[in-house]
Scaffold this motif. Sequence first.
Motif, short mmCIF file in Angstrom:
data_model
loop_
_atom_site.label_atom_id
_atom_site.label_comp_id
_atom_site.label_asym_id
_atom_site.label_seq_id
_atom_site.Cartn_x
_atom_site.Cartn_y
_atom_site.Cartn_z
N UNK A 117 35.27 33.17 23.72
CA UNK A 117 36.00 34.18 24.52
C UNK A 117 37.15 35.38 23.76
N UNK B 42 49.22 30.64 27.96
CA UNK B 42 48.22 30.73 28.73
C UNK B 42 47.05 29.23 28.75
N UNK C 66 48.02 26.30 29.81
CA UNK C 66 48.03 26.13 31.30
C UNK C 66 46.24 25.50 31.53
N UNK C 67 45.87 25.84 30.61
CA UNK C 67 44.21 26.09 30.76
C UNK C 67 43.34 24.41 29.82
N UNK D 123 42.12 33.97 37.05
CA UNK D 123 41.13 35.64 37.25
C UNK D 123 39.84 34.70 36.55
N UNK E 62 37.73 35.31 33.91
CA UNK E 62 37.28 35.22 32.88
C UNK E 62 37.88 32.82 32.78
N UNK E 63 39.02 32.43 32.96
CA UNK E 63 39.54 32.02 32.58
C UNK E 63 39.06 30.65 33.46
N UNK F 264 35.79 30.92 34.18
CA UNK F 264 34.52 30.43 33.77
C UNK F 264 34.71 30.31 31.83
N UNK F 265 35.54 30.24 31.84
CA UNK F 265 35.58 29.33 29.89
C UNK F 265 35.94 27.49 30.75
N UNK F 266 36.23 27.48 31.13
CA UNK F 266 36.84 26.01 32.04
C UNK F 266 35.63 25.10 32.85
N UNK G 118 32.79 26.50 31.86
CA UNK G 118 31.63 26.33 30.96
C UNK G 118 31.91 24.86 30.17
N UNK G 119 33.46 24.86 29.60
CA UNK G 119 33.68 23.62 28.94
C UNK G 119 33.19 22.27 29.66
N UNK H 93 33.80 43.51 25.00
CA UNK H 93 33.67 42.14 25.26
C UNK H 93 35.03 41.56 26.65
N UNK H 94 35.46 42.79 27.51
CA UNK H 94 36.79 42.33 27.89
C UNK H 94 36.04 42.75 29.33
N UNK I 175 43.84 24.64 37.13
CA UNK I 175 44.05 25.32 36.03
C UNK I 175 44.79 26.53 35.94
N UNK I 176 43.29 27.30 36.37
CA UNK I 176 43.89 28.68 36.07
C UNK I 176 44.33 29.49 37.04
N UNK J 64 47.35 28.26 37.71
CA UNK J 64 48.52 28.26 36.25
C UNK J 64 48.83 29.16 35.21
N UNK J 65 47.36 28.57 34.46
CA UNK J 65 47.22 29.92 33.34
C UNK J 65 47.50 31.75 34.11
N UNK K 282 51.38 32.51 34.47
CA UNK K 282 52.38 32.27 33.38
C UNK K 282 52.00 33.97 32.16
#
Lengths: 353, 388
Positions: free
Chosen positions: A63, A107, A110-111, B308, B310-311, B313-315, B317-318, B332-333, B380-381, B383-384, B387
């Motif tokens: 990412x 970050x 947190x994730x 967010x 993107x956060x 999506x990442x979680x 996706x995992x 890419x952003x 989690x997102x 919390x992220x 921060x």
Amino acid sequence: MSGGVDSAVAAARAADAGHDVTGVHLALARNPQTYRSGARGCCTLEDARDARRAADVIGIPFYVWDLADRFHEDVVDDFVAEYAAGRTPNPCLRCNEKIKFAAVLDRAVALGFDAVVTGHHARLGADGLLRRSVDLAKDQSYVLAVLRRDQLDRSIFPLGDSTKAQVRAEAAERGLAVAEKPDSHDICFIADGDTRRFLAERLGEAPGDIVDARTGAVLGAHSGAYAYTVGQRRGLALREPAPDGRPRYVLSITPVSNTVTVGSAEMLDVSEVAADRPVWTGGPEPDGPIECEVQLRAHGEVVPATVEVAGGRMLASLRRPARGVAAGQALVAYRPDPAGDVVLGSATIGTRD
Amino acid sequence: MAYMDHAATTPMLSEAIEAYVAAARDVGNASSLHAPGRRARRTVEESRERIAAALGARPSEVIFTGSGTESDNLAVKGIHWARRDRAAGRNRVIASAVEHHAVLDSVRWLEEHEGADVTWLEVDAQGRVPVEALRSALDGAGDQVTVVTAMWANNEVGTLQPVAALAALAAEAGVPYHTDAVQAVGQVPVDFAASGAAALSISGHKLGGPTGVGALLLGRDVPCTPLLHGGGQERDVRSGTLDVPAIAAFAIAVEAAVKTQEETAGRLSALRDDLVSRVRQAVPDVVYNGDPADRLPGNAHLSFPGCEGDALLLLLDAQDIACSTGSACSAGVAQPSHVLLAMGADDDRARSSLRFTLGHTSTGADVDALVAALPGAVERARRAAQRS
């Protein structure tokens, strides 16, 4: 993953070690076109693509995280402000302190991630001690020494036991296309490498005097004191040579009077260095003088010294004088060790009294 | 794997794959005069007729292109150029503010590089173009307008546009109306003739056909300057050797998607409604974007306050759940979606959004997987986000 060879191999090694690894490329430029282009950089679209390809080859998710605003505030603005204050900052060190092992780490934690893995050349073993890389020419412990214990506890540096040549060879074996990519050297956010112009565009012209340290006589003029660095010899454009005919060097920069003070090489010699905001990760803060070695700038010489803490500052008495000691750089104390010199602590060098 | 990104691309239908492979084994350029060429030509023309019949068009109105993006570019730029050059003082494009980038950036390009005047049609909070907005944009200015473009269904939030009403207004003013129907075919009824549109874009891979093929349905009397010059294979409006296997598979997929549209829509909207109500239970402050009823049946576009996209999506996706932030990338952003912003959302809400799109392979198990994974990911997102 910057798109370079080091972070690609570090990611591959972490994945091989059984970690559940996710690749992250940091987008640091508000406008990517304004940052350095070509294969040398860490901020370009091409580099993001190289990083993505490396992640594909390793077989890990990838990412891009947009940290442009944080990077601009904590690194670029700080860089300009430090120069304006007459100091010489190290932006890579600041990026480690504020971005890679702070914003990114926070970050990530947190994730649900446990640690940040980077391709820095330094060792961080099970004993938790930060040591120089086996490759002394590529050692980056100096720019990592600013990290606190809690940051180091969540950091993994898989490359510390390898030389750069070994890392490149391994990248080639792993089929990573970045194996031969040139190293990056310059400051990633200064596109053309012209730091003086970069600062002039942001700080404007600020003409002032260049004065002789001994006599106080005005020897020349400058268009902005921020353009000078302690130890600098070239580009002073003094009106007349020194009476003894020997070269003169920048000794200090004084923002308040906007003067650049110059003098002979001997006057650059420094035997006592005071540094602020010490961080101790090689053990508890020393309660008395300790014998160790100090490094006063990136890739600078290593000098034996006695170091102690007084009034919240780190004070170093050097066994032999050092030159080119600039406020804003880090004073890093090392304990010599056959298994890799250990970082004891780090602090920011203050303005010379 | 729960694949919930069918609006990005959907798996090819097996009958389309078979048609593709059969044609790919054969040789023949559809422009050649010999027997293999005639065979290829026959496949192309049968495919053209299939698509025309499925979408209420005449075969001669079907122009094959390389993608939905090419169809959009051809319609917007081609009609603008052709009509601009036919009347002095006619230089204005009217476009909705929520178009796909294939249309949006074409219009912006005409504005920046060709000196076109542009009227952007604002949308309501659901993302719909008010018919009145087009009426007032055209009012007394119809002879200065080259083309009106407004999509059939929004690719991000799924809102359906009042295509027939917009087309009627444009026709009244004598202006060709183009609609990007890439997301609509197979999801909602699409009839070119009945819609009143002068041009309509479709794409192969959004409806079970292959990537790399699309079509522009273009009325016979609508002037259009080519983007690509060469052999003039498609009505002299589009050049390039025709991709026979892709066209054959595309036509089979269009036919199948249209034939099963009603059943698909019923099944997907029930599944989608179940997804939305269960996500609401799991994350009570979720915001359901777009029109809750008048939307694409497979689309659920949701904002998760304090996260967010993107956060998240990442979680997800995992955990093998594939979805989209629904917005375009720049270097890419993820940028905040122009669609959400046009609907009046602020930057934070736009960035906190995810798009889940269901399609022909979606099942209840996909929704179960999402509902199981989402609360932890949201926590989690959040919390992220706190921060940073």
